[in-house]
Design a protein around this motif. Structure first.
Motif, mmCIF file in Angstrom:
data_model
loop_
_atom_site.group_PDB
_atom_site.id
_atom_site.type_symbol
_atom_site.label_atom_id
_atom_site.label_comp_id
_atom_site.label_asym_id
_atom_site.label_seq_id
_atom_site.Cartn_x
_atom_site.Cartn_y
_atom_site.Cartn_z
ATOM 1 N N SER A 103 0.728 -1.165 -0.122
ATOM 2 C CA SER A 103 -0.064 0.007 -0.098
ATOM 3 C C SER A 103 0.851 1.330 -0.029
ATOM 4 C CB SER A 103 -0.853 0.099 1.247
ATOM 5 O OG SER A 103 -1.737 1.210 1.246
ATOM 6 N N TYR A 104 2.091 1.217 1.002
ATOM 7 C CA TYR A 104 2.871 2.157 0.829
ATOM 8 C C TYR A 104 3.719 2.704 -0.493
ATOM 9 C CZ TYR A 104 6.633 5.383 2.892
ATOM 10 O OH TYR A 104 7.355 6.428 2.859
ATOM 11 N N LEU A 105 3.818 1.679 -1.301
ATOM 12 C CA LEU A 105 4.630 1.601 -2.348
ATOM 13 C C LEU A 105 3.582 2.248 -3.474
ATOM 14 C CD1 LEU A 105 6.794 -1.585 -2.569
ATOM 15 C CD2 LEU A 105 7.654 0.689 -2.168
ATOM 16 N N GLU A 106 2.358 1.624 -3.511
ATOM 17 C CA GLU A 106 1.473 2.199 -4.436
ATOM 18 C C GLU A 106 1.209 3.569 -4.346
ATOM 19 O OE1 GLU A 106 -0.401 0.861 -7.091
ATOM 20 O OE2 GLU A 106 1.150 -0.704 -6.691
ATOM 21 N N MET A 107 1.054 4.080 -2.950
ATOM 22 C CA MET A 107 0.976 5.426 -2.563
ATOM 23 C C MET A 107 2.084 6.378 -3.188
ATOM 24 S SD MET A 107 0.977 7.541 1.252
ATOM 25 C CE MET A 107 2.951 7.506 1.319
ATOM 26 N N GLU A 108 3.161 5.962 -2.885
ATOM 27 C CA GLU A 108 4.462 6.729 -3.490
ATOM 28 C C GLU A 108 4.468 6.559 -4.799
ATOM 29 O OE1 GLU A 108 8.332 6.117 -0.723
ATOM 30 O OE2 GLU A 108 7.807 4.374 -1.938
ATOM 31 N N LYS A 109 4.007 5.564 -5.750
ATOM 32 C CA LYS A 109 3.920 5.591 -7.143
ATOM 33 C C LYS A 109 2.775 6.687 -7.775
ATOM 34 C CE LYS A 109 2.338 1.880 -9.001
ATOM 35 N NZ LYS A 109 2.302 0.638 -9.449
ATOM 36 N N GLN A 110 1.581 6.713 -7.011
ATOM 37 C CA GLN A 110 0.612 7.568 -7.786
ATOM 38 C C GLN A 110 -0.324 8.317 -6.887
ATOM 39 O OE1 GLN A 110 -3.280 5.178 -8.649
ATOM 40 N NE2 GLN A 110 -2.074 3.443 -7.872
ATOM 41 N N PHE A 111 -0.266 8.613 -5.623
ATOM 42 C CA PHE A 111 -1.062 9.342 -4.757
ATOM 43 C C PHE A 111 -0.735 10.843 -5.289
ATOM 44 C CE2 PHE A 111 -2.287 10.877 -0.359
ATOM 45 C CZ PHE A 111 -3.504 10.748 -0.699
ATOM 46 N N LYS A 112 -1.737 11.773 -5.399
ATOM 47 C CA LYS A 112 -1.649 13.231 -5.640
ATOM 48 C C LYS A 112 -2.811 13.923 -4.766
ATOM 49 C CE LYS A 112 1.555 12.682 -8.839
ATOM 50 N NZ LYS A 112 2.970 12.959 -8.415
ATOM 51 N N VAL A 113 -2.129 15.055 -4.176
ATOM 52 C CA VAL A 113 -2.881 16.006 -3.293
ATOM 53 C C VAL A 113 -3.126 17.213 -4.109
ATOM 54 C CG1 VAL A 113 -3.093 16.991 -1.414
ATOM 55 C CG2 VAL A 113 -2.059 14.728 -1.430
ATOM 56 N N PHE A 114 -3.980 17.570 -4.269
ATOM 57 C CA PHE A 114 -4.203 19.320 -4.689
ATOM 58 C C PHE A 114 -4.647 20.199 -3.529
ATOM 59 C CE2 PHE A 114 -7.074 22.740 -6.208
ATOM 60 C CZ PHE A 114 -6.176 23.298 -7.103
#
Length: 573
Positions: free
Chosen positions: A236-247
């Motif tokens: 889950s952490y790796l997936e967050m690093e790969k794609q999570f974006k915050v506006f």
């Protein structure tokens, strides 16, 4: 002779009757064929509806856990007294705008889920063949259709459109295309649908990671009983690093917005706001690429600059929050699209829950990152995030981290603090100056260092004050002291990932009088294991500037990421 003739006649009648029946059956079959061909056109809806059900069930089986129990090993307490057992999952909160046409909604759902709900790579097109029997007979004859295909074109990483088309062979002279075929002959996926598709894939690979091999990490690989499921957490952490974006909404001016305290008990407000706004990995300037939207107001700053001291009038704070949500919801479509479900706010001030109540959907739907994570006051662990309270007097952690080994900790338990809230008076009443092993003080003796006492103690007592959170929890972890949580209705930080029972002691308020007995019942061997785990989880609470992987900034973001995985936002159809 009579018997012989009877047998002969009987056999002849049987052969004759069989031939007659065969002749009769042929026209019946022909007639039934014409009836089916000329039958009502409403059968088109039934056939496509059946296909939709089959399509949805067959293509979503690989990520069934993503739709219900998302992370059975990455858990959240529904109440602080629930036992994790490593099996509780975040609940799925589906945010979907209503559609008037149920059939249209079902088919749109199928078209939405089918091409994107795959855990495999999207580098090759997905093709689903529908046999001729899956469509109504009238469609076969009227439109000369032998086989239908749904073809999803490839999309590039830059945000190109995904197109789904129904490949139908139609006579040019025949314009009576069934409505459902005409409506779905070409399907263009929006950016939001592509965004949601990436989250579906993330849910799937996280679920698969629970039973798969551990992904190796050159910097840190989570492992041990401190985690409910280290493999699922790591994926889950790796997936967050790969794609999570915050506006981050840019509206609003300091000091109320884009600002917060960095040198006080509320320092995590200013620290997180600053680090997020300076971050180039997770922050995006394009709201169309954002998974979540941050409302950058500081409740502490609202209390300092808007609230009239000792007035007990919260209306100025409420009105400021209302005005801000009105500004961003009128300027952008994103708040109204999800009713705030993909938005988050944060607060380390006691009045964070009060400020969130200013806007009903902010309290009900949005992700609230709160130090005051009190379930008795409406904190919902399935959508809200417990924010660690860290008292950074200098803004840094220099000199706070580290402590001696177990053999150099002669004090059984330590606490020093004033009469703040309803629990501490009970603690002091039972234990202040009552036992040499229990160093419980309202005020430290002169010349005694608070942090030296933490480093000399095996257990550090962390009772709630007026709010459930306490900075003593992180102070204990920083110094290698096993925290003793005395609180009711409190959800500790990152408890969707961390198994707090493996490295801390939870004591109900009603058991304060038995505190020493409870601590003494823990064997030396078990204490050593707990103390070593405290040292290992410390990295998740460390404040770094700039942030480092797996530190407190990233863990807060990961908690928000987990909540975002549990909702699905759709455009109005």
């Amino acid at each position: 002779m009579v018997n012989s003739n009877k047998k002969s006649w009987s056999a002849c009648w049987t052969r004759t009757s069989s031939s007659t029946l065969l002749l009769l059956m042929i026209p019946l079959v022909v007639i039934s064929g014409f009836v089916s061909v000329l039958g009502p056109k409403s059968s088109n809806w039934v056939s496509m509806s059946n296909f939709t059900k089959w399509n949805s069930s067959s293509l979503t089986s690989s990520s069934a856990a993503a739709e219900g129990d998302l992370l059975k090993g990455i858990s959240v307490l529904s109440t602080p007294n629930d036992d994790h057992n490593g099996v509780l999952g975040l609940r799925s909160n589906l945010v979907v705008l209503d559609n008037k046409n149920n059939v249209e909604e079902a088919i749109t759902t199928s078209a939405y889920e089918s091409p994107l709900n795959q855990s495999s790579s999207s580098s090759s097109p997905l093709t689903i063949n529908i046999e001729a029997d899956d469509l109504s007979p009238s469609s076969h004859q009227e439109h000369n259709t032998t086989k239908e295909e749904i073809i999803t074109s490839n999309s590039d990483e830059s945000g190109g459109e995904i197109v789904v088309s129904l490949g139908i062979n139609i006579n040019e002279s025949d314009h009576e295309i069934p409505p459902i075929i005409r409506a779905r002959r070409q399907r263009v996926y929006t950016k939001l649908e592509r965004l949601e598709g990436s989250l579906i894939r993330a849910r799937s690979v996280i679920s698969e990671a629970k039973i798969g091999n551990q992904t190796q990490d050159s910097q840190y690989t989570p492992d041990g009983p401190m985690y409910w499921n280290p493999k699922a957490f790591h994926r889950s952490y790796l997936e967050m690093e790969k794609q999570f974006k915050v506006f981050v909404y840019e509206e609003g001016e300091p000091p109320l917005f884009h600002n917060g305290p960095c040198k006080s008990i509320y320092s995590m407000e200013g620290n997180f706001i600053h680090e997020l706004e300076m971050n180039s990995q997770f922050r995006t300037k394009d709201p169309q690429k954002a998974h979540v939207f941050f409302l950058p107001f500081s409740v502490t700053m609202l209390v300092r600059y808007v609230y009239v001291r000792d007035s007990h009038d919260f209306s100025p704070i409420r009105q400021t929050v209302i005005d801000y949500v009105n500004v961003v919801s009128s300027k952008y479509p994103f708040w109204n699209r999800s009713l705030g479900a993909d938005h988050f706010m944060l607060s380390c001030h006691d009045w964070g829950p009060e400020a969130s109540s200013s806007v009903p959907n902010l309290r009900k739907n949005s992700i609230r990152v709160l130090c005051n994570a009190n379930t008795s006051e409406g904190f919902n662990p399935t959508k809200d995030v417990s924010f660690p309270e860290i008292n950074l007097l200098t803004g840094l952690t220099d000199g706070f981290l580290g402590g001696p080994s177990v053999s150099k900790r002669p004090i059984l338990a330590f606490f020093a603090g004033g009469l703040h809230g309803p629990i501490r008076p009970i603690l002091l009443e039972h234990w202040e100056n009552k036992d040499e092993d229990m160093k419980i003080h309202q005020y430290l003796p002169k010349g005694v260092s608070y942090y030296d006492m933490l480093r000399k103690s095996k257990y550090c007592i962390c009772p709630s004050g007026y709010e459930v959170a306490s900075p003593r929890i992180v102070e204990a972890i920083y110094t290698g002291c096993v925290p003793v949580l005395i609180s009711d209705h409190y959800v500790p930080p990152f408890s969707d990932v961390l198994n707090w029972k493996s490295f801390s002691v939870e004591v109900p308020v009603s058991e304060i009088r038995n505190l020493k007995k409870i601590l003494m019942s823990i064997s030396p061997r078990q204490y050593i294991r707990m103390q070593r785990r405290v040292v290992k989880v410390r990295k998740h609470f460390e404040v770094n500037s700039p942030p480092k992987r797996f530190d407190v900034f990233h863990m807060i973001l990961h908690s928000v990421w987990l909540r975002r995985l549990n909702i699905r936002v759709r455009d109005d159809l």
